[in-house]
Design a protein around this motif. Structure first.
Motif, mmCIF file in Angstrom:
data_model
loop_
_atom_site.group_PDB
_atom_site.id
_atom_site.type_symbol
_atom_site.label_atom_id
_atom_site.label_comp_id
_atom_site.label_asym_id
_atom_site.label_seq_id
_atom_site.Cartn_x
_atom_site.Cartn_y
_atom_site.Cartn_z
ATOM 1 N N UNK A 142 12.412 4.497 -9.961
ATOM 2 C CA UNK A 142 11.679 5.521 -9.219
ATOM 3 C C UNK A 142 10.314 4.979 -8.772
ATOM 4 N N UNK A 143 9.672 4.199 -9.633
ATOM 5 C CA UNK A 143 8.359 3.647 -9.269
ATOM 6 C C UNK A 143 8.488 2.635 -8.128
ATOM 7 N N UNK A 144 9.601 1.898 -8.089
ATOM 8 C CA UNK A 144 9.825 0.947 -6.996
ATOM 9 C C UNK A 144 9.985 1.707 -5.681
ATOM 10 N N UNK A 145 10.691 2.839 -5.737
ATOM 11 C CA UNK A 145 10.886 3.649 -4.532
ATOM 12 C C UNK A 145 9.568 4.267 -4.073
ATOM 13 N N UNK A 146 8.711 4.622 -5.006
ATOM 14 C CA UNK A 146 7.397 5.160 -4.649
ATOM 15 C C UNK A 146 6.516 4.072 -4.036
ATOM 16 N N UNK A 147 6.631 2.853 -4.546
ATOM 17 C CA UNK A 147 5.857 1.723 -4.036
ATOM 18 C C UNK A 147 6.228 1.406 -2.588
ATOM 19 N N UNK A 148 7.470 1.694 -2.220
ATOM 20 C CA UNK A 148 7.923 1.422 -0.860
ATOM 21 C C UNK A 148 7.094 2.179 0.177
ATOM 22 N N UNK A 149 6.575 3.330 -0.181
ATOM 23 C CA UNK A 149 5.815 4.138 0.767
ATOM 24 C C UNK A 149 4.577 3.405 1.282
ATOM 25 N N UNK A 150 4.070 2.467 0.496
ATOM 26 C CA UNK A 150 2.904 1.686 0.932
ATOM 27 C C UNK A 150 3.257 0.767 2.111
ATOM 28 N N UNK A 151 4.525 0.465 2.284
ATOM 29 C CA UNK A 151 4.964 -0.464 3.318
ATOM 30 C C UNK A 151 5.720 0.225 4.459
ATOM 31 N N UNK A 152 5.808 1.534 4.393
ATOM 32 C CA UNK A 152 6.502 2.324 5.411
ATOM 33 C C UNK A 152 5.733 2.285 6.731
ATOM 34 N N UNK A 153 6.429 1.958 7.831
ATOM 35 C CA UNK A 153 5.759 1.906 9.139
ATOM 36 C C UNK A 153 6.416 2.813 10.172
ATOM 37 N N UNK A 154 7.615 3.321 9.882
ATOM 38 C CA UNK A 154 8.270 4.200 10.838
ATOM 39 C C UNK A 154 9.715 4.439 10.466
ATOM 40 N N UNK A 155 10.428 5.060 11.395
ATOM 41 C CA UNK A 155 11.833 5.371 11.154
ATOM 42 C C UNK A 155 12.711 4.692 12.191
#
Length: 133
Positions: A66-79
């Motif tokens: 779950x923490x890895x999935x939360x960390x992904x939000x820091x690298x989110x740029x779009x859909x």
């Protein structure tokens, strides 16, 4: 109020497939993981294998926490853009009609053997039919 995100096509994502420019797609979301390559617990090679691609299957197979999935939000740029790529339509203008005629004549010259064979077979059948009577 809903947040607007940038939409990227899979073609755009595929262009970012190098260690110094690394994008991946997971669950329809686009992530720029270039700065995360050195910090990835599985090593940079794991991310580089799916760079510029849809990495959903590989991501799910790895069983991220779950923490890895939360960390992904820091690298989110779009859909990922859900609309299919539509090829451009070719527009024909009147001045291209001459071009069409020349293409038709060229194809007729190229494929002359088919009509010639049909005519030849028809003549042979007609001669055989007349001889039977």
């Amino acid at each position: 109020m809903p947040t607007l995100t940038k939409l990227y096509s899979m073609v755009e994502v595929a262009c970012h497939n190098a260690p110094d420019d690394c994008w991946v797609v997971v669950d329809g979301k686009v992530y720029d993981v270039t700065k995360y390559l050195d910090d990835h617990p599985g090593g940079a090679d794991v991310l580089l294998e799916v760079t510029g691609k849809d990495a959903k299957e590989e991501f799910d197979d790895a069983g991220h926490s779950k923490s890895a999935k939360e960390l992904m939000q820091d690298y989110f740029i779009g859909e990922l853009d859900p609309t299919p790529d539509i090829p451009e339509m070719e527009v024909f203008r009147k001045e291209q009609d001459g071009n069409f005629t020349s293409k038709l004549v060229a194809n007729a010259v190229q494929y002359w053997s088919i009509p010639a064979a049909v005519v030849g077979i028809s003549v042979v059948i007609a001669v055989l039919y007349v001889r039977q009577k």
